[in-house]
Design a protein around this motif. Structure first.
Motif, mmCIF file in Angstrom:
data_model
loop_
_atom_site.group_PDB
_atom_site.id
_atom_site.type_symbol
_atom_site.label_atom_id
_atom_site.label_comp_id
_atom_site.label_asym_id
_atom_site.label_seq_id
_atom_site.Cartn_x
_atom_site.Cartn_y
_atom_site.Cartn_z
ATOM 1 N N GLY A 111 -5.299 -51.741 -25.674
ATOM 2 C CA GLY A 111 -4.982 -51.166 -26.966
ATOM 3 C C GLY A 111 -5.898 -50.050 -27.409
ATOM 4 O O GLY A 111 -5.732 -49.519 -28.509
ATOM 5 N N HIS A 112 -6.840 -49.671 -26.563
ATOM 6 C CA HIS A 112 -7.832 -48.682 -26.978
ATOM 7 C C HIS A 112 -7.599 -47.298 -26.381
ATOM 8 O O HIS A 112 -8.341 -46.365 -26.700
ATOM 9 N N THR A 113 -6.602 -47.173 -25.515
ATOM 10 C CA THR A 113 -6.304 -45.884 -24.899
ATOM 11 C C THR A 113 -4.798 -45.729 -24.771
ATOM 12 O O THR A 113 -4.126 -46.632 -24.247
ATOM 13 N N GLU A 114 -4.279 -44.610 -25.207
ATOM 14 C CA GLU A 114 -2.843 -44.374 -25.126
ATOM 15 C C GLU A 114 -2.370 -44.404 -23.676
ATOM 16 O O GLU A 114 -2.987 -43.804 -22.794
ATOM 17 N N GLY A 115 -1.295 -45.127 -23.433
ATOM 18 C CA GLY A 115 -0.699 -45.183 -22.099
ATOM 19 C C GLY A 115 -1.285 -46.225 -21.184
ATOM 20 O O GLY A 115 -0.752 -46.449 -20.080
ATOM 21 N N ALA A 116 -2.351 -46.922 -21.608
ATOM 22 C CA ALA A 116 -3.000 -47.886 -20.710
ATOM 23 C C ALA A 116 -2.074 -49.041 -20.358
ATOM 24 O O ALA A 116 -2.003 -49.462 -19.195
ATOM 25 N N ALA A 117 -1.344 -49.571 -21.338
ATOM 26 C CA ALA A 117 -0.441 -50.690 -21.058
ATOM 27 C C ALA A 117 0.653 -50.279 -20.085
ATOM 28 O O ALA A 117 1.035 -51.050 -19.192
ATOM 29 N N ASP A 118 1.156 -49.050 -20.223
ATOM 30 C CA ASP A 118 2.185 -48.567 -19.296
ATOM 31 C C ASP A 118 1.622 -48.410 -17.889
ATOM 32 O O ASP A 118 2.306 -48.724 -16.910
ATOM 33 N N ARG A 119 0.390 -47.951 -17.774
ATOM 34 C CA ARG A 119 -0.212 -47.792 -16.443
ATOM 35 C C ARG A 119 -0.373 -49.152 -15.759
ATOM 36 O O ARG A 119 -0.137 -49.281 -14.552
ATOM 37 N N PHE A 120 -0.778 -50.151 -16.524
ATOM 38 C CA PHE A 120 -0.939 -51.466 -15.912
ATOM 39 C C PHE A 120 0.410 -52.102 -15.602
ATOM 40 O O PHE A 120 0.543 -52.821 -14.602
ATOM 41 N N ALA A 121 1.415 -51.844 -16.430
ATOM 42 C CA ALA A 121 2.761 -52.334 -16.108
ATOM 43 C C ALA A 121 3.271 -51.674 -14.827
ATOM 44 O O ALA A 121 3.869 -52.339 -13.971
ATOM 45 N N ASP A 122 3.025 -50.380 -14.671
ATOM 46 C CA ASP A 122 3.410 -49.692 -13.442
ATOM 47 C C ASP A 122 2.682 -50.282 -12.234
ATOM 48 O O ASP A 122 3.265 -50.406 -11.139
ATOM 49 N N ALA A 123 1.419 -50.643 -12.413
ATOM 50 C CA ALA A 123 0.661 -51.245 -11.314
ATOM 51 C C ALA A 123 1.265 -52.589 -10.910
ATOM 52 O O ALA A 123 1.336 -52.916 -9.723
ATOM 53 N N ILE A 124 1.707 -53.371 -11.897
ATOM 54 C CA ILE A 124 2.350 -54.661 -11.587
ATOM 55 C C ILE A 124 3.641 -54.435 -10.818
ATOM 56 O O ILE A 124 3.927 -55.129 -9.836
ATOM 57 N N VAL A 125 4.444 -53.459 -11.244
ATOM 58 C CA VAL A 125 5.693 -53.161 -10.535
ATOM 59 C C VAL A 125 5.410 -52.715 -9.106
ATOM 60 O O VAL A 125 6.080 -53.138 -8.160
#
Length: 304
Positions: free
Chosen positions: A284-298
């Protein structure tokens, strides 16, 4: 998992693993739910010690807020070894949940905080002065950790009591010089999300000083932290990359990694901890971080 296998089973199914104290994950981890759903991933939140969970039924099992394992590390490591498609892998979990891994990284040339290990019942010859940190080799969230000024007789006694308390519980202790730069510069955590050939840098945050004095038990899972975004320096990134290169078995298997560094006496970054088991990812402290980690899971799902 091949695309054909994926299509025959439908949407990939991922377990985000937590503990009974945080049955709905901690707030930062919940930021992964919407990005994963948007990528067609079905997510279940499960506790690691729930005997009713069918772990082989998941396409990927992702360790998250399993923060109660400290008092049950042997059980936790044994459980991890039974889980197929665990991220990060069980052998990494076994290595990384005991901070004596710092010796392996130091031997590989990673700059680390000098550490003395004190086995239960073993003596510690205290230096006459200087500030030192005492904490358990198996621990998380800065719990059971204290900061002691050994020029102060009361602190010398409290440090000895702290070591005795850890030893009486059968816990190996670690003693490190306190790096005073943490009081001004803070600690930098560098977050990496798994890529095709290994973790790729995502973002960094600054943590303020956590230890202000002797250990005072709180009964909490972790101590509250002050977190701010931070821009990683080339020197910090270089230490992080060297650290990940030294992970046994190679870093290419990792879904995520967190590398914590503090300026050493000469100002150069030194490794404090390498978090590969259940680190806060500070999504929650950097824009786009959650999306990057979701992409890593995929990506991890496709490679499994």
């Amino acid at each position: 998992m091949s695309d054909n296998q994926q299509s025959t089973r439908g949407r990939p199914r991922v377990a985000l693993v937590t503990c009974t104290d945080l049955p709905d994950l901690e707030p930062d981890d919940r930021l992964l739910l919407a990005p994963l759903a948007a990528r067609g991933v079905r997510v279940d939140t499960v506790t690691w010690d729930d005997p009713g969970v069918d772990w082989p039924d998941y396409d990927l099992v992702v360790l998250r807020s399993t923060w109660d394992y400290i008092a049950r590390r042997d059980e936790f490591v044994a459980w991890a070894a039974t889980v197929p498609r665990l991220a990060n892998p069980a052998d990494v979990v076994a290595w990384n949940t005991d901070k004596r891994y710092l010796d392996d990284l130091s031997a590989a040339g990673v700059p680390t905080v000098p550490t003395t290990w004190i086995a239960p019942g073993a003596p510690w010859r205290q230096p006459e002065q200087g500030e030192y940190v005492v904490k358990p080799a198996v621990g998380a969230g800065s719990l059971d950790s204290g900061r002691y000024d050994l020029a102060d007789p009361d602190h010398r006694r409290l440090a000895a009591d702290h070591l005795a308390r850890l030893g009486a519980a059968g816990r190996t202790a670690m003693v490190q010089p306190y790096l005073s730069a943490v009081d001004t510069a803070g600690e930098t955590a560098l977050l990496f999300a798994g890529g095709p050939t290994g973790p790729v840098f995502s973002h960094a945050i600054r943590k303020g000083a956590m230890l202000t004095g002797p250990d005072l038990p709180t009964g909490e899972l972790f101590r509250p932290e002050r977190i701010d975004p931070r821009t990683a320096t080339p020197e910090q990134l270089a230490v992080a990359e060297k650290t990940l290169t030294a992970v046994p078995g190679g870093s290419g298997r990792l879904l995520y990694a967190r590398v914590d560094v503090i300026p050493g006496p000469d100002g150069s970054p030194v490794l404090v901890e390498l978090e590969l088991t259940e680190p806060s990812l500070f999504l929650g402290h950097t824009e786009g971080a959650a999306d990057r980690f979701a992409d890593a899971i995929v990506a991890h799902l496709r490679a499994t």
